[in-house]
Design a protein around this motif. Structure first.
Motif, PDB file in Angstrom:
ATOM      1  N   HIS A 386      12.044 106.436  -9.547  1.00 45.46           N
ATOM      2  CA  HIS A 386      10.639 106.028  -9.472  1.00 45.46           C
ATOM      3  C   HIS A 386      10.574 104.612 -10.046  1.00 45.46           C
ATOM      4  O   HIS A 386      11.587 104.096 -10.557  1.00 45.46           O
ATOM      5  CB  HIS A 386       9.705 107.053 -10.106  1.00 45.46           C
ATOM      6  CG  HIS A 386       9.929 107.344 -11.568  1.00 45.46           C
ATOM      7  ND1 HIS A 386      10.054 106.368 -12.511  1.00 45.46           N
ATOM      8  CD2 HIS A 386      10.033 108.519 -12.239  1.00 45.46           C
ATOM      9  CE1 HIS A 386      10.217 106.905 -13.702  1.00 45.46           C
ATOM     10  NE2 HIS A 386      10.221 108.226 -13.562  1.00 45.46           N
ATOM     11  N   GLY A 424       7.189 106.622  -4.859  1.00 49.08           N
ATOM     12  CA  GLY A 424       5.815 106.194  -5.115  1.00 49.08           C
ATOM     13  C   GLY A 424       5.055 106.082  -3.807  1.00 49.08           C
ATOM     14  O   GLY A 424       5.578 106.451  -2.754  1.00 49.08           O
ATOM     15  N   GLY A 442       3.093 111.762   2.859  1.00 48.25           N
ATOM     16  CA  GLY A 442       2.866 112.014   1.429  1.00 48.25           C
ATOM     17  C   GLY A 442       1.508 111.504   1.007  1.00 48.25           C
ATOM     18  O   GLY A 442       0.875 110.718   1.711  1.00 48.25           O
ATOM     19  N   ASN A 443       1.079 111.992  -0.108  1.00 48.92           N
ATOM     20  CA  ASN A 443      -0.231 111.598  -0.629  1.00 48.92           C
ATOM     21  C   ASN A 443      -0.243 111.850  -2.133  1.00 48.92           C
ATOM     22  O   ASN A 443       0.728 112.360  -2.700  1.00 48.92           O
ATOM     23  CB  ASN A 443      -1.352 112.372   0.072  1.00 48.92           C
ATOM     24  CG  ASN A 443      -1.188 113.871  -0.104  1.00 48.92           C
ATOM     25  OD1 ASN A 443      -1.339 114.390  -1.208  1.00 48.92           O
ATOM     26  ND2 ASN A 443      -0.833 114.572   0.959  1.00 48.92           N
ATOM     27  N   ALA A 449       4.059 116.686 -11.955  1.00 51.50           N
ATOM     28  CA  ALA A 449       5.428 116.825 -12.487  1.00 51.50           C
ATOM     29  C   ALA A 449       6.291 117.726 -11.619  1.00 51.50           C
ATOM     30  O   ALA A 449       5.860 118.803 -11.209  1.00 51.50           O
ATOM     31  CB  ALA A 449       5.363 117.377 -13.901  1.00 51.50           C
ATOM     32  N   GLY A 450       7.491 117.268 -11.341  1.00 52.38           N
ATOM     33  CA  GLY A 450       8.477 118.108 -10.675  1.00 52.38           C
ATOM     34  C   GLY A 450       8.645 117.841  -9.186  1.00 52.38           C
ATOM     35  O   GLY A 450       9.631 118.273  -8.585  1.00 52.38           O
ATOM     36  N   ASP A 453      11.869 116.158  -8.470  1.00 50.81           N
ATOM     37  CA  ASP A 453      13.031 117.060  -8.503  1.00 50.81           C
ATOM     38  C   ASP A 453      13.160 117.796  -7.172  1.00 50.81           C
ATOM     39  O   ASP A 453      14.269 118.037  -6.688  1.00 50.81           O
ATOM     40  CB  ASP A 453      12.865 118.077  -9.650  1.00 50.81           C
ATOM     41  CG  ASP A 453      12.631 117.365 -10.972  1.00 50.81           C
ATOM     42  OD1 ASP A 453      13.389 116.437 -11.283  1.00 50.81           O
ATOM     43  OD2 ASP A 453      11.656 117.716 -11.676  1.00 50.81           O
TER      44      ASP A 453
HETATM   45  N1  LIG Z   1       0.428 108.738  -4.448  1.00 53.15           N
HETATM   46  C1  LIG Z   1       1.544 109.172  -3.880  1.00 53.15           C
HETATM   47  N2  LIG Z   1       1.726 109.051  -2.552  1.00 53.15           N
HETATM   48  C2  LIG Z   1       2.859 109.479  -1.970  1.00 53.15           C
HETATM   49  N3  LIG Z   1       3.878 110.046  -2.653  1.00 53.15           N
HETATM   50  C3  LIG Z   1       3.745 110.186  -3.964  1.00 53.15           C
HETATM   51  C4  LIG Z   1       2.583 109.752  -4.662  1.00 53.15           C
HETATM   52  N4  LIG Z   1       2.735 110.029  -5.976  1.00 53.15           N
HETATM   53  C5  LIG Z   1       3.940 110.598  -6.104  1.00 53.15           C
HETATM   54  N5  LIG Z   1       4.553 110.703  -4.908  1.00 53.15           N
HETATM   55  C6  LIG Z   1       5.899 111.259  -4.656  1.00 53.15           C
HETATM   56  O1  LIG Z   1       6.113 112.364  -5.533  1.00 53.15           O
HETATM   57  C7  LIG Z   1       7.417 112.320  -6.084  1.00 53.15           C
HETATM   58  C8  LIG Z   1       7.304 112.148  -7.613  1.00 53.15           C
HETATM   59  O2  LIG Z   1       8.565 111.915  -8.154  1.00 53.15           O
HETATM   60  P1  LIG Z   1       8.798 111.567  -9.699  1.00 53.15           P
HETATM   61  O3  LIG Z   1       7.901 110.441 -10.091  1.00 53.15           O
HETATM   62  O4  LIG Z   1      10.249 111.410  -9.888  1.00 53.15           O
HETATM   63  O5  LIG Z   1       8.262 112.866 -10.432  1.00 53.15           O
HETATM   64  P2  LIG Z   1       8.997 113.983 -11.312  1.00 53.15           P
HETATM   65  O6  LIG Z   1      10.071 113.297 -12.097  1.00 53.15           O
HETATM   66  O7  LIG Z   1       7.932 114.558 -12.185  1.00 53.15           O
HETATM   67  O8  LIG Z   1       9.522 114.990 -10.378  1.00 53.15           O
HETATM   68  C9  LIG Z   1       8.131 111.167  -5.379  1.00 53.15           C
HETATM   69  O9  LIG Z   1       8.765 111.646  -4.216  1.00 53.15           O
HETATM   70  C10 LIG Z   1       6.980 110.246  -5.011  1.00 53.15           C
HETATM   71  O10 LIG Z   1       7.296 109.394  -3.929  1.00 53.15           O
END
Ligand SMILES: Nc1ncnc2c1ncn2[C@@H]1O[C@H](COP(=O)(O)OP(=O)(O)O)[C@@H](O)[C@H]1O
Ligand SMILES: NC(=O)C1=CN([C@@H]2O[C@H](COP(=O)(O)OP(=O)(O)OC[C@H]3O[C@@H](n4cnc5c(N)ncnc54)[C@H](O)[C@@H]3O)[C@@H](O)[C@H]2O)[C@@H](O)CC1
Ligand SMILES: [K+]
Length: 508
Positions: A386, A424, A442-443, A449-450, A453
């Motif tokens: 991230h 992101g 995605g959104n 959290a998670g 993973d």
């Molecule tokens: N606003 C968003 N739009 C699209 N994808 C998102 C958004 N926010 C988070 N994600 C996706 O969700 C996941 C979050 O991963 P990460 O930040 O490593 O969280 P964690 O470590 O808690 O699992 C990633 O695949 C990211 O691209």
């Protein structure tokens, strides 16, 4: 003109490349043709968006983006609509040549000009033609015209839908960042649409682009872009997978999840992260899923009570050099650092996430081992940082990563000789020798959290089924990002999106 539905890949061009395309096209056409086409397209979409508008307000800047708005105003007026133009140029002489013609046309068409926005309701429409491709982060004329800021605020905070011409004003085409001083105060209230002209720009789809542009339409103004290299591609849907009848679990590969530090060492348990990745790999179709928890005390039931199909393993009992795909780092805490060396040396296919990335960022020897993997023909590695993890790996601040996500992902890919997923909003997937891709699915429901993973586990399953090459790893990363986001996009509105549920909706 088409509305983007994200099913097909689309080339994305920087502002510089778009200028080349524009110049080549303009040279072969009578003057003002492109701007007239831009105005017609804007007017057509405006009428379709707000068929019952009593008033259409067009906020026009003093460049060619404003010219597009003025052409649209003339076309809307000719179609019998009540239009009001507010223009930052006080007279035609302040405009570039094509926009000057557009101004005269709007005047001749009887368009009303006003220095302030008219009174508007939710059924009306605003057209944002203040700033487009010509936006610069540090303009010569500074500070910005007070009316520009006022009108941007009116567009942003009103209850009237907004159609942005080419780009949402203030958003930079190449990066999806707002120019300094032009960041909106908060989320927009009314519906927003963007009509991209000539080319689609990367900034519409990553960083702040998705929020600013919302629903994106595209009109190429009848101009092809052949011969110009895109800066990136908006990724299309992966090909549906098919499983031969005569296949067995060995056909889909073994995935070993390595992570999940226990509460013991630091009082911060992260076993769940590894279990989420394992569940994702299993549901995504991995042949077998092995789980090595880096928790001195966890017993087999920690794994099997969540997912009985998964096989608990001590780290030492994993045959890392036996063709298994390793997914390392999920909740690995500091414990992952102790096992990283054999992982980097032995695993053929490897996904490095979270704490594995943090360990590499702080340990030059591990970074060297990671880079050295590229010299082997039987190694494929994907990093899934991230923005903060990416910043640590690059030795910069998170803001610098976000300031140019395409550049940051490409730099990571070049520095570590791997495929990279910079996560992101608008995840960027990069690898040397490939034009980067921006994932359109995605959104913000994934912002919990998670879910990262889950992506790591899903990617492990996709990687396990392909040859251990950089090219295959890049494609696997693109597919995994698309599927992960699509699962969130199809999530029922009435149900909370949580990571384990997300993992369990994945399919082979
Ligand atoms: N606003 C968003 N739009 C699209 N994808 C998102 C958004 N926010 C988070 N994600 C996706 O969700 C996941 C979050 O991963 P990460 O930040 O490593 O969280 P964690 O470590 O808690 O699992 C990633 O695949 C990211 O691209
Ligand atoms: N010339 C043509 O025939 C065509 C033009 N097109 C349109 O033209 C646009 C590009 O036009 P321009 O190159 O004139 O640029 P813009 O109209 O996008 O922007 C230039 C204006 O913005 C101001 N500006 C730049 N940065 C600023 C900042 N940070 N703060 C405040 N003001 C700032 C400049 O002073 C200038 O007045 C495209 O986005 C597109 O909408 C396209 O429709 C294609 C055809
Ligand atoms: K605009």
């Amino acid at each position: 003109m088409l509305r983007l539905d994200f099913s097909h890949p689309q080339p994305l061009f920087t502002s510089q490349a778009t200028r080349h395309i524009e110049a080549a096209a303009a040279a072969a056409l009578p003057p003002c043709t492109l701007m007239e086409r831009a105005g017609q397209a804007t007017a057509r979409l405006a009428m379709a968006m707000a068929p019952h508008a009593r008033t259409i307000w067009l906020a026009c800047g003093s460049g060619n983006n404003g010219g597009d708005g003025l052409q649209a105003a003339a076309a809307l007026r000719a179609a019998g609509r009540h239009v009001v133009v507010s223009c930052l140029a006080d007279d035609a002489q302040q405009l570039p040549p094509d926009a000057r013609q557009a101004w005269l046309r709007a005047r001749h068409a009887g368009v009303e000009f006003a220095s302030q926005p008219p009174s508007l309701g939710p059924q009306d429409l605003c057209v944002d033609a203040l700033l487009g491709l010509g936006l610069t982060a540090h303009p010569r004329r500074h500070p910005a015209d007070a009316r520009l800021l006022q009108w941007l605020e009116a567009l942003h905070s009103g209850t009237t839908p907004v159609l942005s011409v080419d780009l949402p004003s203030g958003l930079m085409a190449d990066t999806g960042q707002f120019a300094p001083g032009l960041t909106p105060g908060g989320p927009a209230i009314a519906a927003r649409y963007t009509l991209a002209l000539l080319t689609l720009k990367p900034g519409l789809f990553t960083a702040h682009g998705r929020d600013a542009a919302c629903c994106v339409w595209f009109d190429d103004l009848g101009v092809g872009n052949a011969g110009t290299s895109p800066a990136a591609w908006l990724a299309g849907a992966p090909r549906p997978s098919s499983r031969p009848h005569a296949s067995h679990k060995g056909s889909y590969g073994d995935v070993a999840i390595i992570g999940g530090e226990g509460v013991g060492p630091r009082g911060m348990g992260m076993t769940g992260a590894a279990l989420l990745a394992a569940s994702a790999a299993l549901h995504a179709g991995a042949g077998r899923v092995l789980v090595a928890l880096l928790d001195g005390v966890a017993d087999a039931t920690t794994v099997t009570s969540v997912q009985p199909e998964c096989m608990p393993r001590r780290f030492e009992a994993l045959a890392l050099d036996g063709g298994v795909t390793a997914v390392a780092g999920c909740g690995g805490g500091i414990a992952i650092a102790a096992v990283l060396e054999p992982i980097l040396l032995q695993a053929g296919r490897l996904v490095l996430d979270a704490d594995a990335l943090n360990a590499i960022a702080t340990d030059g020897a591990m970074a060297r081992l990671l880079r050295a993997r590229a010299s082997r023909t039987d190694r494929a590695t994907v990093l899934t940082p991230h923005p903060l993890e990416a910043a640590r790996l690059l030795g910069v601040e998170t803001d610098a990563v976000q300031a140019d996500r395409l550049a940051a992902a490409s730099e990571l890919a070049a520095r570590f000789h791997c495929a990279v997923v910079l996560k992101g909003s608008g995840s960027v997937i990069a690898a040397k020798g490939h034009t980067p891709r921006i994932n359109p699915t995605g959104n913000a429901r994934l912002a919990t959290a998670g879910t990262g993973d889950v992506l790591a586990g899903l990617l492990g399953a996709r990687l396990a089924a392909v040859p251990a090459t950089l090219d295959a790893a890049f494609e696997a990363a693109c597919s995994a990002c698309w599927e992960h986001g699509a699962a969130a996009d199809h999530w029922p509105g009435s149900s909370a999106l949580t990571a384990l549920k997300l993992a369990r909706t994945l399919t082979a």
